[in-house]
Enzyme design. Structure first.
Site, PDB file in Angstrom:
ATOM      1  N   GLY A  16      -1.778 -18.977  -3.997  1.00 38.81           N
ATOM      2  CA  GLY A  16      -2.373 -19.821  -3.652  1.00 38.81           C
ATOM      3  C   GLY A  16      -1.955 -20.976  -4.330  1.00 38.81           C
ATOM      4  O   GLY A  16      -1.761 -22.082  -3.237  1.00 38.81           O
ATOM      5  N   CYS A  43      -0.460 -11.337  -7.091  1.00 40.66           N
ATOM      6  CA  CYS A  43      -0.646 -10.242  -5.539  1.00 40.66           C
ATOM      7  C   CYS A  43       0.419  -9.969  -4.860  1.00 40.66           C
ATOM      8  O   CYS A  43       1.269  -8.486  -4.598  1.00 40.66           O
ATOM      9  CB  CYS A  43      -1.147 -11.175  -3.839  1.00 40.66           C
ATOM     10  SG  CYS A  43      -0.711 -10.154  -2.346  1.00 40.66           S
ATOM     11  N   CYS A  48      -0.935  -6.551  -4.633  1.00 42.27           N
ATOM     12  CA  CYS A  48      -1.161  -5.956  -3.174  1.00 42.27           C
ATOM     13  C   CYS A  48      -0.456  -5.871  -3.330  1.00 42.27           C
ATOM     14  O   CYS A  48       0.302  -4.877  -2.266  1.00 42.27           O
ATOM     15  CB  CYS A  48      -1.790  -6.844  -2.481  1.00 42.27           C
ATOM     16  SG  CYS A  48      -2.666  -8.891  -2.959  1.00 42.27           S
ATOM     17  N   LYS A  51       1.193  -2.536  -4.569  1.00 44.00           N
ATOM     18  CA  LYS A  51       0.412  -1.442  -4.944  1.00 44.00           C
ATOM     19  C   LYS A  51       0.383  -0.837  -3.264  1.00 44.00           C
ATOM     20  O   LYS A  51       0.572   0.424  -2.579  1.00 44.00           O
ATOM     21  CB  LYS A  51      -1.242  -2.157  -5.182  1.00 44.00           C
ATOM     22  CG  LYS A  51      -2.197  -1.506  -4.243  1.00 44.00           C
ATOM     23  CD  LYS A  51      -3.003  -1.072  -3.226  1.00 44.00           C
ATOM     24  CE  LYS A  51      -3.026  -2.360  -2.151  1.00 44.00           C
ATOM     25  NZ  LYS A  51      -4.161  -3.502  -2.935  1.00 44.00           N
ATOM     26  N   ALA A 115       0.334 -23.629 -19.543  1.00 44.10           N
ATOM     27  CA  ALA A 115      -0.137 -25.099 -19.571  1.00 44.10           C
ATOM     28  C   ALA A 115      -1.003 -24.944 -20.407  1.00 44.10           C
ATOM     29  O   ALA A 115      -2.104 -23.752 -20.088  1.00 44.10           O
ATOM     30  CB  ALA A 115      -0.596 -25.355 -17.413  1.00 44.10           C
ATOM     31  N   TYR A 177     -12.233  -1.935  -5.394  1.00 44.79           N
ATOM     32  CA  TYR A 177     -11.082  -1.973  -4.733  1.00 44.79           C
ATOM     33  C   TYR A 177      -9.803  -0.815  -5.477  1.00 44.79           C
ATOM     34  O   TYR A 177      -9.331   0.173  -5.365  1.00 44.79           O
ATOM     35  CB  TYR A 177     -10.332  -2.988  -4.884  1.00 44.79           C
ATOM     36  CG  TYR A 177     -10.885  -4.128  -3.638  1.00 44.79           C
ATOM     37  CD1 TYR A 177     -10.410  -4.417  -2.771  1.00 44.79           C
ATOM     38  CD2 TYR A 177     -12.129  -4.702  -3.638  1.00 44.79           C
ATOM     39  CE1 TYR A 177     -11.091  -5.226  -1.672  1.00 44.79           C
ATOM     40  CE2 TYR A 177     -12.663  -5.792  -3.389  1.00 44.79           C
ATOM     41  CZ  TYR A 177     -12.167  -6.024  -1.982  1.00 44.79           C
ATOM     42  OH  TYR A 177     -12.743  -6.671  -0.890  1.00 44.79           O
ATOM     43  N   GLU A 181      -7.835   2.558  -5.155  1.00 46.86           N
ATOM     44  CA  GLU A 181      -7.047   2.369  -4.446  1.00 46.86           C
ATOM     45  C   GLU A 181      -5.482   3.369  -5.181  1.00 46.86           C
ATOM     46  O   GLU A 181      -4.956   3.896  -4.742  1.00 46.86           O
ATOM     47  CB  GLU A 181      -6.044   1.342  -4.383  1.00 46.86           C
ATOM     48  CG  GLU A 181      -6.683   0.548  -3.368  1.00 46.86           C
ATOM     49  CD  GLU A 181      -6.819  -1.239  -3.031  1.00 46.86           C
ATOM     50  OE1 GLU A 181      -6.942  -1.620  -2.326  1.00 46.86           O
ATOM     51  OE2 GLU A 181      -5.515  -1.576  -3.963  1.00 46.86           O
ATOM     52  N   HIS A 435      -6.100   2.983  25.289  1.00 47.44           N
ATOM     53  CA  HIS A 435      -6.349   4.236  25.722  1.00 47.44           C
ATOM     54  C   HIS A 435      -4.841   5.686  24.825  1.00 47.44           C
ATOM     55  O   HIS A 435      -3.899   5.139  26.135  1.00 47.44           O
ATOM     56  CB  HIS A 435      -6.823   4.789  26.295  1.00 47.44           C
ATOM     57  CG  HIS A 435      -7.384   6.705  26.586  1.00 47.44           C
ATOM     58  ND1 HIS A 435      -8.036   7.287  25.950  1.00 47.44           N
ATOM     59  CD2 HIS A 435      -6.302   7.707  27.173  1.00 47.44           C
ATOM     60  CE1 HIS A 435      -8.181   8.501  25.970  1.00 47.44           C
ATOM     61  NE2 HIS A 435      -7.266   9.045  26.962  1.00 47.44           N
ATOM     62  N   GLU A 440     -10.137   2.274  20.176  1.00 47.06           N
ATOM     63  CA  GLU A 440     -10.971   1.657  21.796  1.00 47.06           C
ATOM     64  C   GLU A 440     -12.150   2.434  21.517  1.00 47.06           C
ATOM     65  O   GLU A 440     -13.388   2.237  22.051  1.00 47.06           O
ATOM     66  CB  GLU A 440      -9.990   2.991  22.736  1.00 47.06           C
ATOM     67  CG  GLU A 440     -10.499   4.306  22.374  1.00 47.06           C
ATOM     68  CD  GLU A 440      -9.420   5.282  23.738  1.00 47.06           C
ATOM     69  OE1 GLU A 440     -10.123   4.784  24.743  1.00 47.06           O
ATOM     70  OE2 GLU A 440      -9.201   6.336  23.687  1.00 47.06           O
TER      71      GLU A 440
END
Ligand code: NDP
Length: 459
Positions: A16, A43, A48, A51, A115, A177, A181, A435, A440
């Site tokens: 971010g 992340c 993420c 992982k 900071a 989560y 995982e 297919h 599908e």
């Protein structure tokens, strides 16, 4: 002379903060960004990305097992944890370097250190005071352990990425989560895994069919999943640990991993000095535009504890930069955000669960499919795929699409476009199937599930 040293001070160089800093700089703002750990944030460095690399590594075991059904004999396959960790570390270092280059290329100044806000326009870092017109708090969250668990007796996801050895026996505490995982990662790589969760079923908040489906799959794969279970005691037992559960049974393990939630990094931020109000669990309180109670200070990502997902933080960052420096105000829409759980098999989900949709819309049409994926006809693996569409009966709009099974995150990403647009079930049906695929099923499900008992009267 400028009133402040910078136009924008960003605290935290994660997904971010990085995006906000670069986008604001692109609008001409003079930007400084602070990071007290590695550039890239949770992340990229300890979430993420590493992982998912470990999930790929763990899944190789099943690929090898499945090969036999296709006529392949793979002899003497063996796994080496240090090799996987070293390769993963190399990739993370490469990504960190890319992130540092991106900052330099966008003329964002990087300051390394912790900071702390001194007042609404001043940040103290690395022994210096830096002033800025606007400040963006994007410093994330960190894992927490329940009472009785300490860094001495347990690890969190932070340490799981750097273990010297693959534990022979590991207990994973939690049912969210991260717990599912990592239970899958360790199990796939060969550890004996016990998962301990206090609630009725793992993945609270996800659709019940997926929760039950995944719990069944974890058990088939050999994870000892204990629900409605608490740890009463943890004590040293030689080189191992002994856990006593609430039914007084004992469990000897080499490692315990707490995957029991994360809390915003605000304890030492100086929020009060800057007039930034905190809410539940220390999260920075923000409005729809990510503005805090101090008008020149904004906050995005996990530190605000809204929807703790990387792509959400990135979008909040874009909204911030466009609004504050781009002269194009807009607010991030936190509704109908798709997400994935990289369990084995994985989950992909977008929109409302059946329970939430029933609460919001009343009468629903539910469509479900449960089948053995084609690949496992020859591999003979007993793994099932579950798919589900939640349709609001009165408008026939698809309000939720959920999947447990191979490629679920990849499939749900595209479906998220249709669900976000408010597509109807008929529009799903009008899309011709690709297919043979698992995906599908999402456009060929025709039979509604029978109305659950007790719902008929209400709808
Ligand atoms: P979650 O909040 O999802 O799960 C925490 C788990 O720990 C829950 O099962 C919770 O139980 C349990 N728990 C909490 N406190 C205790 C306690 N004192 N004793 C025993 N159990 C406890 O957190 P995670 O750490 O798994 O993940 C944090 C966030 O990171 C998530 O919200 C998610 O947004 C994000 N994330 C996203 C991923 C993805 O998109 N694939 C992957 C990993 C993380 P209960 O349900 O009863 O509260």
């Amino acid at each position: 002379m400028a009133r402040f040293d910078y136009d924008l001070f960003v605290i935290g160089a994660g997904s971010g903060g990085m995006r906000a800093a670069r986008a604001s700089a692109a609008y001409g703002a003079k930007v400084v960004i602070a990071e007290d750990n590695r550039v890239g944030g949770t992340c990229v460095i300890r979430g993420c990305v590493p992982k998912k690399l470990l999930v790929y590594g763990a899944h190789v075991r099943e690929e090898i097992e499945d090969a036999a059904g296709y006529g392949w004999t793979i002899e003497n396959a063996s796994f080496d944890w240090p090799t996987l960790i070293a390769n993963k570390d190399r990739e993370i270092a490469r990504l960190e370097a890319v992130y540092r280059d991106l900052l330099a290329a966008s003329s964002v100044m990087l300051v390394e250190g912790r900071a702390r806000l001194l007042d609404p326009h001043t940040v103290e870092i690395a022994g210096k005071q830096i002033t800025a017109d606007k400040i963006l708090i994007a410093n994330g969250a960190h894992p927490v352990r329940p009472e009785g668990f300490t860094p001495e007796n347990s690890i969190t996801s932070n340490e799981a990425f750097h273990l010297e050895k693959l534990p022979k026996r590991i207990a994973v505490l939690g049912g969210g989560y991260i717990a599912v995982e990592f239970a899958g990662i360790f199990n796939g790589l060969g550890s004996q895994v016990t998962q301990i969760y206090r609630g009725e079923q793992i993945l609270r908040g996800f659709d019940d069919d997926l929760r039950h489906g995944l719990a069944a799959e974890l058990r088939v794969k050999g994870i000892d999943l204990n629900l409605k279970t608490h740890v009463k005691r943890i004590e040293k037992a030689g080189n191992a640990w002994r856990l006593t559960l609430d039914d007084d049974s004992d469990l000897e393990i080499d490692r315990i991993m707490c995957a029991t939630g994360r809390v915003p990094n605000t304890a030492d931020l100086g929020a009060e000095a800057a007039g930034v109000a905190l809410g539940d669990g220390g999260a920075v309180k923000v409005d729809a535009f990510s503005q805090t109670s101090q008008p020149n200070i904004y906050a995005i990502g996990d530190v605000t504890n809204r929807l703790n997902l990387t792509p959400v933080a990135i979008r909040e960052a874009m909204a911030f930069a466009d609004t504050v420096f781009g002269g194009r105000p807009w607010a991030m829409d936190h509704d109908t955000v798709a997400s994935a759980v990289f369990s084995q098999p994985p989950i992909g989900t977008v929109g409302l669960t059946e329970t939430a949709a029933r609460r919001r819309f009343g009468a629903l049409d539910i469509y479900k499919a449960s089948f053995r994926p084609m690949k496992h006809t020859l591999s003979r693996r007993k793994e099932r795929t579950v798919m589900k569409l939640v349709v609001e009966r009165s408008t026939q709009r698809v309000r939720g699409a959920h999947m447990l099974g191979v490629d679920a995150p990849e499939i749900i990403q595209s479906l998220a476009v249709a669900v976000k647009m408010g597509a109807t079930k008929q529009q799903f049906d009008e899309a011709v199937a690709v297919h043979p695929t698992a995906a599908e099923e999402f456009v060929t499900m025709r039979s509604k599930e029978p109305e659950p008992a007790g719902v008929k009267a209400a709808s």
